[in-house]
Structures are given as C-alpha cells and as structure tokens.
Enzyme design. Structure first.
Site, PDB file in Angstrom:
ATOM      1  N   LYS A 159       0.881  -1.182   0.000  1.00 37.60           N
ATOM      2  CA  LYS A 159       0.000   0.000   0.000  1.00 37.60           C
ATOM      3  C   LYS A 159       0.912   1.224   0.000  1.00 37.60           C
ATOM      4  O   LYS A 159       1.274   1.758   1.055  1.00 37.60           O
ATOM      5  CB  LYS A 159      -0.915  -0.052   1.232  1.00 37.60           C
ATOM      6  CG  LYS A 159      -2.095   0.894   1.163  1.00 37.60           C
ATOM      7  CD  LYS A 159      -3.122   0.557   2.242  1.00 37.60           C
ATOM      8  CE  LYS A 159      -4.168   1.638   2.378  1.00 37.60           C
ATOM      9  NZ  LYS A 159      -5.036   1.803   1.215  1.00 37.60           N
TER      10      LYS A 159
HETATM   11  N1  PMP Z   1      -7.528  -2.396  -2.801  1.00 38.56           N
HETATM   12  C1  PMP Z   1      -6.977  -1.180  -2.709  1.00 38.56           C
HETATM   13  C2  PMP Z   1      -6.236  -0.622  -3.872  1.00 38.56           C
HETATM   14  C3  PMP Z   1      -7.118  -0.427  -1.527  1.00 38.56           C
HETATM   15  O1  PMP Z   1      -6.584   0.793  -1.414  1.00 38.56           O
HETATM   16  C4  PMP Z   1      -7.842  -0.964  -0.453  1.00 38.56           C
HETATM   17  C5  PMP Z   1      -8.007  -0.161   0.810  1.00 38.56           C
HETATM   18  N2  PMP Z   1      -6.907  -0.327   1.661  1.00 38.56           N
HETATM   19  C6  PMP Z   1      -8.382  -2.245  -0.588  1.00 38.56           C
HETATM   20  C7  PMP Z   1      -8.217  -2.935  -1.781  1.00 38.56           C
HETATM   21  C8  PMP Z   1      -9.111  -2.893   0.549  1.00 38.56           C
HETATM   22  O2  PMP Z   1      -8.206  -3.174   1.589  1.00 38.56           O
HETATM   23  P1  PMP Z   1      -8.652  -3.185   3.120  1.00 38.56           P
HETATM   24  O3  PMP Z   1      -9.801  -4.100   3.207  1.00 38.56           O
HETATM   25  O4  PMP Z   1      -7.455  -3.675   3.839  1.00 38.56           O
HETATM   26  O5  PMP Z   1      -9.004  -1.792   3.475  1.00 38.56           O
END
Ligand code: PMP
Length: 315
Positions: A159
C-alpha cells in the site's frame, strides 16, 4: 466527512497539534510519492472503542515498507500503542486511522539516500465512504479506461503512496461519468479491484474473489469476509474473475476499510442480479458488522480495545 474534529497527530513519537504535522516540499514523498500507508477503522464496539484488525493492518504496513526497502523506525508494539494514543487523544469513539511512513527532506535524487524516515498517524471521523445508503441500496460502478498496474510494474500487495495516482484517475473518471465508483481491470482484461476496494461476486451459489495474481492489494476486509463467509458455510473460491462473469453474477460487492461492504448494484448500466442487496451479501454484511461491533465472540480476537478516551489537553 472532514478533518475538522481531528486535533492531534502522532508524529515521530509525539502527539502534536494537527497543523504542526508538516512536511518539507523537498521530501521524496512529495516529489515521487515515496511512502507507504495504512487505512484502519476504530469502531464503537459493545466493549468500548476498538480498532479492527490492528495487527493485520500493521503487518501489511511493515510488508509494504519491505517492498520499498523502507525501514520503519518504530516497532509494531510502539505503533500499536501510538494508534491507540492517537484515537484517545482526539477523543474519538469511532474513526478512520491513517498511519503513514514517508521520506523527509534530505538529498535530492531517486535513491532518497540519507533522507530520514518519518511516521505519522492521523485519525478522523469518517462515515460511510460511498455515502449513506450505499451499504443497503448498493452502488453503480463503471469499468475504468485506466488499467490496474500489473504487479510487475509496482508491487500491488504494497500500500504505497504513489500507486494511488492510478486509483485517483479511475475514481475521478467514474465520478465524471456519473458513477459511484470505478472498477479496474488487470492487464489481461480480468477484474482487478476498485480504486480502494476488493471485489467479490456470487456465481452459481459460490462466493468468488481474486488474489494477488490479479494485481490487487490483499485487503484486510477481504480476508475477514473470506473467513466470515466460510464460517457461514459458504463455498469460497479464489481465482481469476472474468468481467463477463461479473456481469452475469447473481450478487457482487466491494470490500474495504473505508467502504466496508457495499453491494454493486450495476456495472455500466447492467444490473447485477436484482440490483440491490442480495441474500448472501446481506448475511455476510450482517456478520461483518457483528464482528466489528464486538457482538460476535468468534471474532473478539479481531478487536483491539482502545482505553476510555482521554480528556483533551495539550501535548
Ligand atoms: N484495494 C486497494 C487498492 C485499496 O486501497 C484498499 C483499501 N486499503 C483495498 C483494496 C481494501 O483493503 P482493506 O480491506 O485492507 O481496506
């Protein structure tokens, strides 16, 4: 949804007023988007404010850093405490939490040598990201003209700040076209994910989602939903998702910390199933909210309690 009620920021080990958590324009994180971050939620759970899957989010934070050879100058335990402190000092009982690790100013150049690493943790109240009603009525999505970058181009399981330019382009394009959110395909034309969401669909009674082979971020909500769905007795299949299969799915939904679980009502004008909250999505959504709100003891270990909010005072 705003930063107005956020007063304090955890910044390199201290709590500072919001306005003081600044960065110099020479920082590689400003110049190149070089940094990594997380998005976490704290819920007002039955037992008091609790952070949902804090350890899983921090594990991903360190994993994202490792992809970019970033050394986070704090231990996971220090950051767990820092997250709790940030929530407490702001007096929040529920909020969104945003840890970020970024290069400060130092020497010019792409190698970002001798640039100090900084860590900040922001928190602010943030309700339903796609608007009230999205979780009940569902959202309208459009397939983006922007492709999700392949994992050979940038590590998609990290991320990282700069990667979100791809998400921004897709999200803005969707809004300009009158849709709630974008759906990005991978370089092969199969479903990747939303700009900040993973995708699930129900096809022939089975719950289907993709994995890192489709150039996605492995969401913590995705992982929670897979576990919840299996606990509910559903078959979960993890594989490539062709776009045509989504169009003919009986249900589909987005998952993510910000969006939580939002049914996808339509894709480019064609309804998914009956175009609302489908029965499997509804059951999973309900179980998810029981988990995050601390009313299902099977998932108590996903909650990290935040002590009673501290009274506001200076740093
Ligand atoms: N894909 C992307 C590109 C994201 O930014 C997120 C948000 N963090 C998610 C999927 C979902 O991840 P999470 O459930 O950990 O928030």
């Amino acid at each position: 949804m705003s930063f107005e009620r956020a007063q304090w920021v955890w910044h390199n080990g201290s709590i500072v007023p919001w306005a003081d958590a600044a960065v110099h324009v020479s920082a590689p994180s400003v110049q190149y988007g070089a940094g990594i971050f997380e998005g976490i939620r704290c819920y007002e759970a039955a037992q008091g404010p609790a952070v949902f899957r804090l350890k899983a989010h921090l594990n991903r934070f360190y994993a994202s850093a490792a992809h970019y050879e970033i050394q986070i100058p704090y231990s996971p335990t220090e950051l767990e405490d820092a997250v709790r402190e940030t929530v407490q000092r702001n007096g929040f009982t529920s909020c969104y939490i945003r840890p970020i690790c970024y290069y400060g100013n130092g020497r010019p150049g792409l190698l970002a040598e001798e640039c100090p690493m900084n860590v900040a943790i922001l928190a602010w109240p943030w309700g339903s990201f796609l608007g009230a009603g999205a979780q009940a009525a569902g959202i309208r999505v459009t397939v983006s003209k922007w492709t999700k970058f392949h994992y050979d181009m940038l590590p998609t399981t990290a991320k990282a700040c700069g990667g979100y330019l791809n998400s921004m382009l897709a999200a803005r394009e969707a809004r300009h076209r009158g849709y709630d959110e974008a759906l990005l395909l991978d370089v092969h034309g199969n479903i990747a994910e939303g700009p900040a969401e993973n995708v699930f669909m129900v096809s022939q009674g089975r719950l289907i989602t993709n994995d890192e082979g489709s150039s996605i971020l492995l969401g913590v909500t995705r992982d929670s939903v897979i576990q919840i769905a299996r606990d509910l007795g559903y078959d979960v299949e993890i594989r490539t998702m062709p776009l045509d299969e989504l169009r003919s799915a009986s249900e589909a939904f987005f998952t993510g910390t910000a969006v939580e679980i939002a049914p996808i009502r339509e894709v480019d004008g064609s309804l998914i199933g009956s175009g609302g909250l489908g029965p499997m999505t509804a059951k999973i959504q309900q179980a998810f909210f029981s988990a995050v709100l601390g009313t299902d003891k099977r998932y108590f270990n996903w909650l990290d309690s935040v002590a009673a909010p501290a009274t506001r005072q200076g740093p």
